[in-house]
Motif scaffolding. Structure first.
Motif, PDB file in Angstrom:
ATOM      1  N   ARG A  97     -25.813   5.914  18.301  1.00 28.02           N
ATOM      2  CA  ARG A  97     -26.302   6.529  19.538  1.00 28.02           C
ATOM      3  C   ARG A  97     -25.506   6.056  20.748  1.00 28.02           C
ATOM      4  O   ARG A  97     -25.284   6.832  21.694  1.00 28.02           O
TER       5      ARG A  97
ATOM      6  N   LYS B  35     -21.249  -0.961  24.944  1.00 28.25           N
ATOM      7  CA  LYS B  35     -22.526  -1.175  24.273  1.00 28.25           C
ATOM      8  C   LYS B  35     -22.365  -1.080  22.761  1.00 28.25           C
ATOM      9  O   LYS B  35     -22.933  -1.890  22.013  1.00 28.25           O
TER      10      LYS B  35
ATOM     11  N   ARG C  50     -28.700   2.520  16.307  1.00 29.96           N
ATOM     12  CA  ARG C  50     -28.432   2.128  17.694  1.00 29.96           C
ATOM     13  C   ARG C  50     -26.932   2.206  18.001  1.00 29.96           C
ATOM     14  O   ARG C  50     -26.526   2.624  19.097  1.00 29.96           O
TER      15      ARG C  50
ATOM     16  N   HIS D 192     -24.583  -7.109  15.193  1.00 26.66           N
ATOM     17  CA  HIS D 192     -24.960  -6.635  13.867  1.00 26.66           C
ATOM     18  C   HIS D 192     -24.271  -7.430  12.761  1.00 26.66           C
ATOM     19  O   HIS D 192     -24.871  -7.770  11.749  1.00 26.66           O
TER      20      HIS D 192
ATOM     21  N   LEU E 169     -23.266  -4.097  20.216  1.00 26.25           N
ATOM     22  CA  LEU E 169     -24.211  -3.906  19.120  1.00 26.25           C
ATOM     23  C   LEU E 169     -23.565  -4.217  17.774  1.00 26.25           C
ATOM     24  O   LEU E 169     -24.187  -4.831  16.900  1.00 26.25           O
TER      25      LEU E 169
ATOM     26  N   GLU F 157     -24.554  10.392  12.740  1.00 24.04           N
ATOM     27  CA  GLU F 157     -25.965  10.118  13.011  1.00 24.04           C
ATOM     28  C   GLU F 157     -26.858  10.731  11.931  1.00 24.04           C
ATOM     29  O   GLU F 157     -27.841  10.107  11.503  1.00 24.04           O
TER      30      GLU F 157
ATOM     31  N   GLN G 282     -31.409   0.415  10.919  1.00 24.22           N
ATOM     32  CA  GLN G 282     -31.832   0.650  12.304  1.00 24.22           C
ATOM     33  C   GLN G 282     -30.742   0.201  13.280  1.00 24.22           C
ATOM     34  O   GLN G 282     -30.547   0.810  14.338  1.00 24.22           O
ATOM     35  N   ASP G 283     -30.033  -0.878  12.935  1.00 29.07           N
ATOM     36  CA  ASP G 283     -28.888  -1.298  13.744  1.00 29.07           C
ATOM     37  C   ASP G 283     -27.841  -0.187  13.784  1.00 29.07           C
ATOM     38  O   ASP G 283     -27.236   0.085  14.830  1.00 29.07           O
TER      39      ASP G 283
END
Length: 237
Positions: free
Chosen positions: A192, A201, A189, A209, A205, A121, A185-186
């Motif tokens: 996270r 999830k 997400r 993406h 994502l 991150e 930004q993808d």
């Protein structure tokens, strides 16, 4: 002592050509990845060996290796041919990448430590801060690093190797795409979702993406041809 020295010299002489051959391969691979070797054009080995200042034998070995890896083709009576910039092939590679990376992210969600995900991150946040001053090539390098770091979290070397191979073959199209589509930004997400251990999830994502429609790829490839044919090319017959 003289005997040891002679053996050492012999070993060094044996290593030097191998290193030279690897260097030639890496140079040619970069040319193939970026389409400095023009699509569907015959590679003139004589002119290429002169341009790179290398002999024909290691050059041929490198060309054969690149052909096996999908960066070149070969035709009867024509020799080595630059790979096509083909929309369907690129689409197929994206589809393969999507399938691989949705599996990768699920495994990484199970195996990565909290500390590793925190570092991931932090890497993504640092990448986002570099957005304004970074060129497309730098943004792409950061993008590839993000995906390969997730693959490394699986502890599965074959998955890492497979992803790197796919990335090499779509590198040029992704570089073009990065000029107009920013994706960090993808990444935030995704990481996270990983940090809260939500594998479903994270996979969803990641799938979204990477997903590209064939018509989108065709559009990017049009840009690619414009880029390729307005710059200098390697010698070709």
């Amino acid at each position: 002592m003289a005997h040891v020295t002679a053996n050492s010299a012999a070993r060094e002489a044996a290593v030097r050509p191998a290193r030279g051959a690897e260097h030639i391969y890496e140079r040619l691979k970069t040319m193939a990845i970026t389409f400095a070797i023009r699509p569907d054009a015959r590679v003139n080995e004589v002119e290429l060996s002169k341009a790179l200042n290398v002999s024909r034998t290691p050059l041929r070995e490198a060309l054969n290796r690149l052909m096996v890896e999908g960066f070149l083709t070969r035709a009867p009576n024509r020799g080595f041919i630059g790979r096509s910039l083909d929309a369907k092939q690129i689409y197929d590679l994206y589809e393969l990448r999507q399938a691989l990376e949705t599996c990768v992210v699920r495994i990484a969600c199970k195996r990565a430590s909290d500390e590793e995900l925190t570092r991931l991150e932090d890497f993504v946040k640092a990448s986002i801060k570099r957005r304004e001053r970074a060129e497309a090539a730098d943004l792409l390098a950061l993008d590839e690093q993000f995906h390969e770091r997730i693959a490394e979290l699986t502890r599965n070397r074959e998955m890492v190797r497979a992803l790197k191979a796919i990335n090499s073959r779509i590198h040029f199209v992704r570089w073009l795409d990065m000029k107009r589509r920013y994706t960090q930004q993808d990444h935030l997400r995704i990481v996270r979702a990983l940090r809260v251990r939500d594998a479903s999830k994270a996979a969803s994502l990641m799938e979204e993406h990477i997903s590209r429609r064939l018509d989108q790829i065709v559009d990017v490839i049009r840009m690619g041809f414009a880029e390729i044919y307005t710059r200098d090319q390697v010698p070709a017959k």
